[in-house]
Scaffold this active site. Sequence first.
Site, PDB file in Angstrom:
ATOM      1  CD  GLN A  51     -41.721 -13.545  29.826  1.00 47.68           C
ATOM      2  OE1 GLN A  51     -40.738 -14.264  29.640  1.00 47.68           O
ATOM      3  NE2 GLN A  51     -42.399 -13.570  30.955  1.00 47.68           N
ATOM      4  CG  HIS A  60     -37.974 -17.235  26.918  1.00 49.00           C
ATOM      5  ND1 HIS A  60     -37.054 -17.177  27.951  1.00 49.00           N
ATOM      6  CD2 HIS A  60     -39.163 -17.339  27.516  1.00 49.00           C
ATOM      7  CE1 HIS A  60     -37.674 -17.241  29.110  1.00 49.00           C
ATOM      8  NE2 HIS A  60     -38.975 -17.331  28.874  1.00 49.00           N
ATOM      9  CG  ASN A  66     -37.232 -20.606  28.612  1.00 51.68           C
ATOM     10  OD1 ASN A  66     -36.419 -20.523  29.531  1.00 51.68           O
ATOM     11  ND2 ASN A  66     -38.534 -20.447  28.805  1.00 51.68           N
ATOM     12  CD  GLU A  67     -39.714 -22.781  31.966  1.00 51.93           C
ATOM     13  OE1 GLU A  67     -40.891 -22.583  31.597  1.00 51.93           O
ATOM     14  OE2 GLU A  67     -39.305 -22.473  33.092  1.00 51.93           O
TER      15      GLU A  67
HETATM   16  C1  BGC Z   1     -40.686 -18.742  31.992  1.00 54.93           C
HETATM   17  C2  BGC Z   1     -40.783 -17.219  32.096  1.00 54.93           C
HETATM   18  C3  BGC Z   1     -41.930 -16.841  33.030  1.00 54.93           C
HETATM   19  C4  BGC Z   1     -41.623 -17.410  34.398  1.00 54.93           C
HETATM   20  C5  BGC Z   1     -42.643 -17.049  35.470  1.00 54.93           C
HETATM   21  C6  BGC Z   1     -40.849 -19.449  33.308  1.00 54.93           C
HETATM   22  O1  BGC Z   1     -41.600 -20.592  33.096  1.00 54.93           O
HETATM   23  O2  BGC Z   1     -39.504 -19.113  31.351  1.00 54.93           O
HETATM   24  O3  BGC Z   1     -40.963 -16.713  30.809  1.00 54.93           O
HETATM   25  O4  BGC Z   1     -42.159 -15.474  33.083  1.00 54.93           O
HETATM   26  O5  BGC Z   1     -41.561 -18.800  34.311  1.00 54.93           O
HETATM   27  O6  BGC Z   1     -43.890 -17.575  35.162  1.00 54.93           O
END
Ligand code: BGC
Length: 417
Positions: A21, A115, A158-159
């Site tokens: 990002q 990520h 991540n997530e």
């Molecule tokens: C993610 C980020 C994203 C943010 C806002 C999260 O789900 O880890 O990469 O930019 O939310 O949408």
Amino acid sequence: MNAPRHLPSGFLWGAATSAHQTEGNNTNSNWWHLENSPTSPFAEPSGAGVDSFHRYPEDMRLLAEAGLDAYRFSIEWARIEPRPGEFSTEALRHYRSMISTARELGLTPVVTLHHFTTPMWFSQRGGWAAPDAAARFASYAAKAAEILGDVEWICTINEPNMIALLAEMPKKLEAASAQTGALDDRAIAGFALPAPSDEVTQVLIDAHRSAFEVLRARTDARLGWTVSGQAFEAEPGSEEILAVLKHSWEDRYLEVARDDDFIGVQSYTTRRIGPDGLIPYSVEEQLTMTGWPNRPDAVGASIRNAWDRSGHTDVLVTENGIATADEAERVAYMEGALDAVDAAVADGIDVRGYLHWSALDNYEWGEWGPTFGLIAVDRGTFARSPRPSLAWLGGVAREHRESVSVHWPAQEKRSRV
Ligand code: BGC
């Protein structure tokens, strides 16, 4: 705002970004290919990003000068392992410099291994559905561990819940683009999202566990993964549906953290559940630039749920923020969020830090419109302009450190319950 009163000494105050990002030109990744394909579903590509690949020392310096003491960033698998089993010494050296620079500036690095983006070759071999996906990730983690020896906090994935959901997304996205023409966050937010894929979830759990073992053997870091918290709210009579959805979207990933050193909580807003499942956001709610309700209290609900479901694993707020062009709104959001964090700590929950999303305005997975940054970036010149909200958060951090040193000079880190 007065510094939150219940937060422990050593509490991390920081901001977060991810490689894809911000860095720019992540040409070897699956997202780059998606963004630049002639049939790309996205409104805009990430392009040169905000050039953090070269400007990370300035990014970090701005955070440190404002008063923050932690920085979460990700290292890019697609750069580190450009071909299967072939590792780039140059990329490893680059990320090692990032870790050292953070340290020199007094920022505790919180490093994420994955990520959302993967190397293109990984994607071409089936991504997380390939039989050796977890082993491949563990092998990348083993190589990355060579530069992570002194890092105190590592997030493996991540997530995972969003990754597993995205795996089910193509059909939904097609429907969304048929109706709106463009796939920005607002279009996506308006549609009923699919449940995360069970198969991909299992692979991600295996990948997390394998990487965990590898990193445990090679580093002294606290290890965990980060989960997207939805702070679900049920309409009267929909409590059972909420329980089912919450398990599928969130709780099964939090339960994995039972044996981890921490659980990363990522929270932005809430989601309402009615008799038919998720209720799309409506314009009557106060919506932000991503089309999400402005709900600073959501992080409190997500922290509490993570603590309960993980069996009292330490919590680190690894992402929390708002996409807005209004600085007063961003500060009010943080104030509300920090009150919620403080209240959770007052109730006995071990929250170890607050990392705001995001340090900089950045590429929001398909578009550049929503501005989450404590620092604005001119995308033509890449000039950084810290926003008032950065000084505000840094001020709260400073005040908290000072008040802790006055009241509990020798406070020990509380042990895990
Ligand atoms: C993610 C980020 C994203 C943010 C806002 C999260 O789900 O880890 O990469 O930019 O939310 O949408």
